[in-house]
Motif scaffolding. Structure first.
Motif, short mmCIF file in Angstrom:
data_model
loop_
_atom_site.label_atom_id
_atom_site.label_comp_id
_atom_site.label_asym_id
_atom_site.label_seq_id
_atom_site.Cartn_x
_atom_site.Cartn_y
_atom_site.Cartn_z
N TYR A 102 -9.44 -5.04 2.74
CA TYR A 102 -10.48 -5.54 1.79
C TYR A 102 -11.35 -4.27 1.21
N ASP A 103 -11.60 -4.57 -0.13
CA ASP A 103 -12.78 -3.73 -0.70
C ASP A 103 -13.94 -4.24 -0.75
N LEU A 104 -15.12 -3.98 0.06
CA LEU A 104 -16.13 -4.55 0.21
C LEU A 104 -16.95 -4.45 -0.82
N ALA A 105 -16.49 -3.41 -1.92
CA ALA A 105 -17.39 -3.16 -3.00
C ALA A 105 -16.83 -3.97 -4.34
N ARG A 106 -15.72 -4.67 -3.98
CA ARG A 106 -15.36 -5.58 -5.28
C ARG A 106 -15.93 -6.94 -4.93
N PRO A 107 -16.64 -7.48 -6.15
CA PRO A 107 -17.04 -8.90 -6.10
C PRO A 107 -15.88 -9.95 -6.13
N LYS A 108 -14.86 -9.70 -6.71
CA LYS A 108 -13.72 -10.37 -6.93
C LYS A 108 -12.29 -9.85 -6.51
N ASN A 109 -11.33 -10.39 -5.98
CA ASN A 109 -10.31 -9.93 -5.73
C ASN A 109 -10.33 -8.73 -4.81
N SER A 110 -11.04 -8.88 -3.71
CA SER A 110 -11.48 -8.08 -2.47
C SER A 110 -10.32 -7.52 -1.91
N CYS A 111 -9.17 -8.46 -1.78
CA CYS A 111 -8.14 -8.28 -0.83
C CYS A 111 -7.18 -7.43 -1.85
N VAL A 112 -6.89 -6.13 -1.12
CA VAL A 112 -5.99 -5.09 -1.91
C VAL A 112 -4.70 -4.94 -1.11
N ASN A 113 -4.58 -5.65 -0.09
CA ASN A 113 -3.01 -5.36 0.63
C ASN A 113 -3.11 -6.16 1.90
N LYS A 114 -2.05 -6.48 2.49
CA LYS A 114 -1.70 -7.17 3.74
C LYS A 114 -0.25 -6.77 4.09
N LEU A 115 -0.43 -6.69 5.51
CA LEU A 115 0.87 -6.25 6.46
C LEU A 115 1.27 -7.81 7.16
N GLN A 116 2.51 -7.85 7.05
CA GLN A 116 3.24 -8.94 7.74
C GLN A 116 3.96 -8.33 8.97
N GLY A 117 4.06 -9.14 9.83
CA GLY A 117 5.11 -8.74 10.97
C GLY A 117 4.54 -9.45 12.26
N HIS A 118 3.44 -9.95 12.52
CA HIS A 118 3.00 -10.50 13.86
C HIS A 118 3.39 -11.88 13.77
N GLY A 119 3.43 -12.56 14.86
CA GLY A 119 4.06 -13.84 14.77
C GLY A 119 2.86 -14.79 15.56
N SER A 120 1.75 -14.16 15.70
CA SER A 120 0.66 -14.82 16.32
C SER A 120 -0.75 -14.31 15.56
N PRO A 121 -1.79 -14.96 15.83
CA PRO A 121 -3.08 -14.28 15.18
C PRO A 121 -3.45 -13.01 15.59
N VAL A 122 -3.75 -12.22 14.53
CA VAL A 122 -4.08 -10.91 14.63
C VAL A 122 -5.58 -10.80 15.03
N ILE A 123 -5.84 -10.06 16.21
CA ILE A 123 -7.21 -9.89 16.86
C ILE A 123 -7.69 -8.53 16.59
N GLY A 124 -6.95 -7.42 17.27
CA GLY A 124 -7.54 -6.13 17.19
C GLY A 124 -6.85 -5.36 16.10
N TYR A 178 -2.56 2.75 0.49
CA TYR A 178 -2.43 1.42 1.31
C TYR A 178 -1.06 1.11 1.70
N SER A 179 -0.09 2.17 1.23
CA SER A 179 1.38 1.83 1.31
C SER A 179 1.82 2.25 2.74
N PHE A 180 2.43 1.40 3.35
CA PHE A 180 2.94 1.74 4.57
C PHE A 180 4.49 1.52 4.64
N VAL A 181 5.14 2.61 5.32
CA VAL A 181 6.52 2.60 5.24
C VAL A 181 7.49 1.48 6.54
N GLY A 182 6.63 1.04 7.28
CA GLY A 182 7.12 -0.10 8.37
C GLY A 182 6.38 0.32 9.45
N MET A 183 7.23 -0.31 10.72
CA MET A 183 6.43 -0.11 11.94
C MET A 183 7.07 1.28 12.59
N HIS A 184 5.96 1.83 13.05
CA HIS A 184 6.19 2.90 13.89
C HIS A 184 6.73 2.73 15.20
#
Length: 477
Positions: free
Chosen positions: A427-449, A154-160
């Motif tokens: 998200y990991d749908l198989a995890r009952p708790k702590n399902s969020c495993v990572n997030k990417l930040q960079g958008h300035g508005s709601p992310v749709i697609g 789940y590691s991303f080096v940045g914006m391509h």
């Protein structure tokens, strides 16, 4: 000389009596947190604080510094990416012109060399006083740090690359079939943009014809054509190489979702607000068969054999439909409830196999934030069995989700989705708790697609402000 030397040099007994230096923590992140400026200090930290923090962060592993020095996005380095991200968090926007679509220009700021880019994005937000904009608790930060190492895929080096020439919300985006380079996205102004993300990223075609919001589109199997549908009640077929519309099919209501048949590309399957799916002949533009439902058909997908269609409606139901690949005739087989609420389905996505289910699987995403994961019984004409579900916050926007195909080989069932807080979440749908495993930040508005390319090394995300970001996943063993 000997006396002078003996006077200047301490004896071994004196060295033994000298108290040992206290052991200091060697974790730069911990020390940088300890060396925060006082609350009474001015908005700018003093020079000593900046120097100490820079020194400590420079003690991070040399490989990380070298990695930032070598990283490039459209020819720009880590500092330019960091400046762009700061402008997005502040609510600003990157400047672009038609001539540099697919590229981005960093915001004005002090010139820093790549070797001086000593802070991570999280450190930068803290130093710049932006922690009030994106608040992260220490417990959550520890979780993120743990996830970064325990889930290397789940590691991303940045914006391509970034495409920000669109001035309205980008409602849907997709990569071409079996393509790692071809990307298209549709917008609320009716425009459809086709671009390439390889170096250098560029816009190939701007397809203009729809007069209202593009609700969905699909590539043909050879990526020569795009079929799109819109709230303007039309279905259009485009020849990508020429950038021209070769077919227009007029309807009586909004057209909401569309797919090419995977086996017979002369067959288009379109769901609309008139509670029906139409099978349209690609060559003639005529409707050859239709099937009625209980509510508007808002999302659909087709299995790899082309025999089953999975359609979601405006009340949260998912239907299994049999289709004849030759004649296009449709027949309904099953009706399944995806969740307890009556919320429109925004995403239906089929996948041929899952390590969790050991069967073909289906992902559904509803506008109220319900994510559902089903196994598909192929011997029972596509009967769906709910394996697990996840409830996220309710959304005002029509936000889509997608499987993470590469990461499905890990222990879990991973999906990626946008969010109205301008982040991309895993998200990991198989995890009952702590399902969020990572997030990417960079958008300035709601992310749709969100959409993965065929090589699964690039993830594209779009937001309501018209920005499309292509994220580059880091290489893993």
């Amino acid at each position: 000389m000997a006396a002078a030397d003996s006077a200047s040099a301490p004896s071994s007994s004196q060295e033994a009596e000298r108290p040992a230096a206290p052991s200091m923590p060697t974790d730069p992140d911990f020390l940088s947190c300890v060396l925060q400026p006082p609350a009474s200090s001015s908005s700018r930290p003093d020079a000593d604080y900046v120097a100490l923090r820079r020194l400590l962060l420079r003690r991070k592993p040399p490989s990380a510094l070298q990695h930032r020095m070598e990283w490039r996005c459209n020819g720009k380095g880590y500092v330019a990416y960091r400046n762009f991200l700061l402008r997005r968090i502040d609510g600003g926007s990157a400047h672009s012109t038609p001539s540099n679509s697919g590229r981005w220009v960093p915001s004005p700021g002090p010139a820093l060399s790549e070797a001086d880019s000593w802070s991570s994005i999280r450190d930068l937000r803290t130093n710049s006083g932006l922690s009030r904009t994106v608040s992260i608790s220490s417990k959550h930060s520890d979780t993120e740090r743990h996830v970064r190492f325990s889930e290397p895929a789940y590691s991303f080096v940045g914006m391509h690359c970034i495409f920000d020439s669109c001035k309205t919300s980008v409602t849907v985006l997709k990569f071409g079939h079996a393509s790692s380079d071809l990307l298209a996205y549709g917008a609320a102004d009716g425009s459809l943009t086709v671009c390439q993300v390889s170096e250098p990223p560029s816009v190939l075609q701007k397809l203009i014809g729809h007069s209202k919001n593009i609700t969905d589109f699909d590539f043909s199997s050879n990526n020569q054509y795009i079929a799109s549908c819109s709230l303007d009640k039309t279905v259009r077929v485009w020849e990508i190489s020429k950038g021209t519309c070769i077919r227009v099919v007029y309807g009586v209501c909004s057209q909401l979702c569309i797919r090419f048949h995977p086996v017979n590309n002369n067959l288009l399957l379109v769901g609309n607000a008139n509670k029906e799916i139409n099978a349209i002949n690609f060559s003639t533009g005529r409707v050859i068969s239709k099937l009625n439902f209980d509510d508007a058909v808002t999302a659909l997908d087709i299995d790899h054999t082309g025999q089953l269609i999975f359609a979601g409606d405006g009340q949260g139901y998912i239907y299994t439909v049999s289709v004849n690949s030759h004649t296009g005739s449709l027949s309904r087989t099953h009706k399944n409830k995806s969740n307890k609420s009556k919320s429109p389905i925004t995403t239906i996505q089929y996948r041929t196999f899952s390590l969790v289910a050991r069967f073909p699987v289906l992902l559904s995403c509803a506008q109220d934030g319900n994510l559902s994961f089903f196994s598909i019984a192929t011997d029972a004409k596509g009967y769906l069995t709910l394996i697990c579900s996840l409830k996220l916050g309710s959304r005002m926007q029509t936000i889509r989700a997608s499987f993470c195909p590469l990461l499905s080989l890990e222990k879990g069932e991973f999906i990626v989705t946008g969010s109205e807080d301008a982040n991309v979440y895993f998200y990991d749908l198989a995890r009952p708790k702590n399902s969020c495993v990572n997030k990417l930040q960079g958008h300035g508005s709601p992310v749709i697609g969100v959409a993965w390319n065929h090589g699964e090394n690039l993830l594209a995300s779009s937001d309501s402000g018209g920005t499309v970001i292509v994220w580059k996943r880091s290489k893993t063993n």
